[in-house]
Design an enzyme around this catalytic site. Structure first.
Site, short mmCIF file in Angstrom:
data_model
loop_
_atom_site.label_atom_id
_atom_site.label_comp_id
_atom_site.label_asym_id
_atom_site.label_seq_id
_atom_site.Cartn_x
_atom_site.Cartn_y
_atom_site.Cartn_z
N GLY A 1 0.76 -1.24 0.00
CA GLY A 1 0.00 0.00 0.00
C GLY A 1 0.79 1.29 0.00
O GLY A 1 0.21 2.37 -0.09
N GLU B 1 3.91 -6.69 1.32
CA GLU B 1 3.28 -7.00 0.02
C GLU B 1 3.23 -5.77 -0.88
O GLU B 1 2.16 -5.33 -1.29
CB GLU B 1 1.84 -7.50 0.23
CG GLU B 1 1.69 -8.70 1.13
CD GLU B 1 0.22 -9.00 1.47
OE1 GLU B 1 -0.66 -8.13 1.26
OE2 GLU B 1 -0.05 -10.11 1.95
N GLY C 1 3.23 -3.43 -4.09
CA GLY C 1 2.96 -3.56 -5.52
C GLY C 1 3.37 -2.28 -6.22
O GLY C 1 4.45 -2.16 -6.80
N ARG C 2 2.51 -1.28 -6.11
CA ARG C 2 2.69 -0.01 -6.80
C ARG C 2 4.09 0.60 -6.63
O ARG C 2 4.68 1.08 -7.59
CB ARG C 2 1.64 0.98 -6.26
CG ARG C 2 1.55 2.28 -7.02
CD ARG C 2 0.63 3.27 -6.27
NE ARG C 2 -0.64 2.68 -5.89
CZ ARG C 2 -1.73 2.68 -6.64
NH1 ARG C 2 -1.71 3.29 -7.81
NH2 ARG C 2 -2.85 2.11 -6.22
N TYR D 1 -10.51 6.19 -11.15
CA TYR D 1 -10.29 6.88 -9.87
C TYR D 1 -10.09 8.38 -10.03
O TYR D 1 -9.69 9.03 -9.07
CB TYR D 1 -9.01 6.37 -9.18
CG TYR D 1 -8.78 4.90 -9.12
CD1 TYR D 1 -9.66 4.05 -8.45
CD2 TYR D 1 -7.64 4.34 -9.70
CE1 TYR D 1 -9.40 2.69 -8.36
CE2 TYR D 1 -7.37 2.98 -9.61
CZ TYR D 1 -8.26 2.16 -8.95
OH TYR D 1 -7.99 0.83 -8.86
N CYS E 1 -15.55 5.67 -27.18
CA CYS E 1 -16.83 6.36 -27.14
C CYS E 1 -17.37 6.46 -25.71
O CYS E 1 -18.39 5.86 -25.35
CB CYS E 1 -17.83 5.61 -28.01
SG CYS E 1 -17.15 5.26 -29.62
N GLU E 2 -16.66 7.17 -24.86
CA GLU E 2 -17.06 7.43 -23.48
C GLU E 2 -16.47 8.78 -23.12
O GLU E 2 -15.29 9.03 -23.40
CB GLU E 2 -16.43 6.42 -22.50
CG GLU E 2 -16.74 4.97 -22.75
CD GLU E 2 -17.96 4.47 -21.97
OE1 GLU E 2 -18.47 5.22 -21.10
OE2 GLU E 2 -18.38 3.35 -22.26
N TYR F 1 -0.79 -0.99 -12.19
CA TYR F 1 -2.23 -0.91 -12.45
C TYR F 1 -2.51 -0.23 -13.79
O TYR F 1 -3.51 0.46 -13.96
CB TYR F 1 -2.97 -0.22 -11.29
CG TYR F 1 -2.67 -0.91 -9.96
CD1 TYR F 1 -3.22 -2.15 -9.68
CD2 TYR F 1 -1.80 -0.35 -9.03
CE1 TYR F 1 -2.92 -2.81 -8.50
CE2 TYR F 1 -1.50 -1.00 -7.84
CZ TYR F 1 -2.06 -2.23 -7.58
OH TYR F 1 -1.76 -2.88 -6.41
#
Ligand SMILES: *Cc1c(COP(=O)(O)O)cnc(C)c1O
Length: 421
Positions: free
Chosen positions: A246, A280, A282-283, A323, A349-350, A377
């Site tokens: 985290g 743990e 990740g990022r 996010y 198309c969004e 991510y």
């Protein structure tokens, strides 16, 4: 500022050209096309080694959170550096094994492990199941019993602390689906202790992602340790304490704690304890080791806004749409012309298909842009929305650039589909 908080060491301008290590991104675009994820071998190794050094005074295991970026080359690099892995599915288990990761360094997290996933992990003899509910504990015991195995377990305890991050990536609050309630943990450990096919090896907690403050980490660790002490009175003891991942990175102007400060805070909180520390991350290992390289297809001047329509989109990098995340966007070739404020958008198309809002850039059609801090991510959350083949991935080390994932083809996209007859 520590290494992981900035990308400028391995991603920097040389003569107005943005380079990854020694290779101009322009060359990479020419050779491999766009959109394309580009990773720096050195940035990745450096971040991992910083963790190793910061924790060296303690017995520890760094379990890279595979979901941040699960490319085999990245897993292989980390495995060679000695990393363990935090997985959340059988797919990730198979990736780690295919990449040469050691099964006995794998911890398996996630609230929805199926019986088949448990079987695969038991067959592989992983280090630990991070169990997230009473029902999962029962299922794991049954699956292990059928196989004549004993499953090593840890309970993921929800410490009910506010990680003060984006609500979608906050996981340690009472109202979240993650972990077992703090008040329930005692009873569940007792239950595990009397289950013949379970063996208690640890306790675990993970409170969220992109944390930029040490206080919630310390609060969560202290709460866990209070529980560890309570359990010791009942002779329930642990080989390891898994303090989760985290730690945040710098995307814009956040100032996350350095890896060293983070590790020291954890070591400090664990003072006088003998359990092995598992983390743990990740990022923080991959986030600032990668960029998404994209080309400006069109400049479009609307009545109110100027748009740079690029060939990467929300299917390639979902974080801005999901996010409202910020990614710094840099021109691959620095121009000296007048700057204009652009919305950096993809072709999907969004209206949510944007990569950056109100960015001041001097660009023309055909220019290349680097979307920074895209190593975590990014590719792992990509999709084929709008039938867009997924981007290629390239790893750079010094003067060498190598494809680590071929660009997907359209034929691959519908290879499993059948006309109904
Ligand atoms: C996602 C996740 C991590 C990694 O989080 P980062 O913010 O990328 O460090 C670690 N542990 C668990 C259980 C996770 O779900």
């Amino acid at each position: 500022m520590s290494e992981h908080t900035k990308y400028s060491n391995c991603f920097k301008y040389q003569d107005s050209q943005l380079c990854v290590e020694n290779i101009p991104l322009e060359n990479i675009a020419q050779r491999f096309g766009t959109p394309c994820y580009v990773y720096s071998h050195q940035a990745l190794s450096n971040a991992y080694r910083q963790f190793e050094v910061a924790l060296q005074s303690r017995e520890h295991l760094i379990c890279y959170a595979v979901k941040a970026n699960s490319n085999l080359a990245i897993l292989n690099l980390l495995a060679k550096l000695g990393a363990g892995f935090d997985i959340v599915s059988a797919g990730e288990l198979q990736r780690v094994l295919a990449a040469g990761g050691a099964a006995n360094k794998i911890v398996f997290s996630g609230v929805g492990k199926t019986a088949d996933e448990m079987k695969l992990a038991l067959q592989a003899d992983i280090l630990c199941f991070n169990v997230e509910s009473s029902a999962e504990l029962e299922r794991l015991n049954e699956v292990a019993k059928k196989m004549g195995k004993v499953a090593p377990i840890s309970l993921r305890v929800n410490p009910d602390v506010d990680a003060k991050t984006h609500p979608y990536i906050s996981t340690g609050l009472k109202q979240n689906k993650f972990g077992v309630a703090y008040t329930e943990a005692l009873a569940l450990y007792r239950k595990a202790q009397t289950s013949k096919n379970l063996r208690i090896v640890g306790m675990d907690c993970h409170i969220g992602s992109q944390l930029t403050d040490l206080a919630p980490f310390i609060a969560a660790t202290e709460k866990m340790l209070a529980l560890v002490d309570m359990l010791a009175q009942e002779d329930i003891r642990f080989e390891h304490l898994d303090l989760g991942g985290g730690l945040g990175i710098q995307y814009q102007d956040e100032v996350p704690p350095s890896i060293v400060d983070y590790a020291q805070a954890l070591i400090g909180a664990m003072h006088g304890r003998t359990e092995k520390i598992i983390v743990e991350p990740g990022r923080v290992l991959v986030g600032n080791a990668g960029v998404l390289l994209t080309k400006v297809e069109y400049l479009k001047h609307g009545e109110e806004k100027h748009f740079a329509i690029v060939d990467a989109a929300m299917n390639d990098l979902m974080r801005p749409a999901l996010y409202d995340a910020y990614h710094h966007i840099q021109p691959v070739h620095k121009n000296t012309g007048n700057k204009q404020t652009y919305e950096i958008v993809g072709p999907i198309c969004e209206t949510g298909d944007f990569l950056g809002n109100a960015r001041s850039l001097s660009i023309t059609q055909g220019d290349l842009l680097a979307i920074m801090s895209a190593g975590a991510y990014g590719m792992s959350m990509s999709s084929n929305y709008n039938s867009r083949p997924r981007a290629a991935e390239v790893m750079v080390s010094g003067d060498v650039a190598q494809v680590i994932r071929e660009r997907e083809t359209v034929a691959q996209l519908f290879s499993g589909e059948k006309i109904f007859v």
